[in-house]
Motif scaffolding. Sequence first.
Motif, mmCIF file in Angstrom:
data_model
loop_
_atom_site.group_PDB
_atom_site.id
_atom_site.type_symbol
_atom_site.label_atom_id
_atom_site.label_comp_id
_atom_site.label_asym_id
_atom_site.label_seq_id
_atom_site.Cartn_x
_atom_site.Cartn_y
_atom_site.Cartn_z
ATOM 1 N N THR A 54 0.735 -1.088 0.026
ATOM 2 C CA THR A 54 0.228 0.010 0.146
ATOM 3 C C THR A 54 0.866 1.171 -0.141
ATOM 4 O OG1 THR A 54 -1.666 -1.095 1.087
ATOM 5 C CG2 THR A 54 -1.970 1.315 1.280
ATOM 6 N N THR A 57 2.408 1.447 -3.637
ATOM 7 C CA THR A 57 1.647 1.569 -4.909
ATOM 8 C C THR A 57 0.370 2.469 -4.576
ATOM 9 O OG1 THR A 57 0.214 -0.063 -4.127
ATOM 10 C CG2 THR A 57 2.189 -0.748 -5.512
ATOM 11 N N GLY A 58 0.085 2.894 -3.267
ATOM 12 C CA GLY A 58 -1.205 3.756 -3.105
ATOM 13 C C GLY A 58 -2.441 2.978 -3.080
ATOM 14 N N LEU A 59 -2.320 1.515 -3.597
ATOM 15 C CA LEU A 59 -3.461 0.774 -3.636
ATOM 16 C C LEU A 59 -3.412 -0.216 -2.323
ATOM 17 C CD1 LEU A 59 -2.294 -0.528 -7.179
ATOM 18 C CD2 LEU A 59 -4.228 0.980 -6.665
ATOM 19 N N ARG A 60 -4.675 -0.476 -1.884
ATOM 20 C CA ARG A 60 -4.862 -1.447 -0.832
ATOM 21 C C ARG A 60 -4.550 -2.822 -1.287
ATOM 22 N NH1 ARG A 60 -9.965 0.993 -1.508
ATOM 23 N NH2 ARG A 60 -10.900 -1.156 -1.919
ATOM 24 N N ASP A 103 0.371 4.044 -9.937
ATOM 25 C CA ASP A 103 0.014 4.061 -8.343
ATOM 26 C C ASP A 103 -1.415 4.640 -8.633
ATOM 27 O OD1 ASP A 103 0.280 6.653 -8.571
ATOM 28 O OD2 ASP A 103 2.096 6.918 -7.263
ATOM 29 N N ARG A 104 -2.011 4.894 -7.211
ATOM 30 C CA ARG A 104 -3.327 5.268 -7.112
ATOM 31 C C ARG A 104 -3.376 6.560 -7.558
ATOM 32 N NH1 ARG A 104 -7.005 4.555 -1.615
ATOM 33 N NH2 ARG A 104 -9.117 4.996 -2.546
#
Length: 376
Positions: A54, A57-60, A103-104
């Motif tokens: 997280t 990448t900023g992703l959950r 990323d997000r």
Amino acid sequence: LMCDVTERKRMEEALRQSQERYRVVSELTSDFAYATRIEPDGRFVTEWVTDAFTRVTGLRRDVALSDGRWWSFVHSEDEGILSQHLEALSRGQPGVCEVRLKDRAGNIRWLCIHSHPVEDEDEGRVVQVVGAVRDVTANKRMEASLLRTERLAAMGRLAASLAHEINNPLQALCSGMEVLVNHPLDEETRQYYLVVLQQEVQRMVTIVNQTLDIHRTQIDRREWGDVNAVLEAVLLSLETRLHDGGVSVQCQLAEELPAVRFSRVQLEQALRNILINALDAMPNGGELCLATGWHRENREVWLSFTDTRHGMSRKMHLFEPFYAARLDDLDLGMTISYNIIERHRGRIEVTTREGPDSTLTVLLPIDELEQWYKGK
């Protein structure tokens, strides 16, 4: 019907503990780690990723797990690189690859992925892949910045060298014109000055054309051919010059080289420039050894040029514009050769040491090697 599964449970617990240890170590040595299960039908299904996924990448984490493959977020232009990486893993070959991931926030991140396959002896195939991933975005940005700086510096050196090279014939033109206009001359002397001026103009034209050749992107029609034949043709064209320069040539050309696709005109130009550079580096004569061969593993044909110059102390600038073996005869030959080989998806390597013998190697890719084998 009852079955004792004690040993199986013990093995599953040992595997779980091993994976947990791997996760802990990976957290300490990389940005995030992952494990992926390979189904019998070849599908890759993400089993887990560490919490740092997280942060990078900023992703959950649940997004990566629910999708089944966290690398579904890899940049479309790098999907081919990742596919080759996964294919190698499925065959049991560990590997490393670098890809971009969005990323997000929509920013591009560079990831260096180290992966290792896990085989199941009972199933006789790779059943899992474990990997550690490092975020190398900062390194890539630094490399890009250094490359831009070096390009700007090279452009500055090119501009300065070009101004210097053109200024010399311009000064000669100014002096000659001044003599022709302001001084009475007999016809023979007048013709002499006109010939000199014509030569200086031609020199400027040559300099400008060579400068344009550096960034000329078009390439002549490529055909399948034998690099030995090209090298022999170039040698024949320079035979007199090599003889007059006291340079003896030894050839060790491999037989039955795989065919390579190239533009004959441009490859001849590249090899001629390399030979002339070697000749100029030995003003008192010397030996020049030419050899060819090919690497099956790397799918490359190579041509090596070894001369008896006293090392290439200016190796770092060998392919820069207006570099030449002799300081009083700067040109663009080696720069043009470098660009031609690069446009053919090849490369040039230089091996040198302080002392005699320096080797320059041209490597060109072999296309459709399997078809060549069938033809043999």
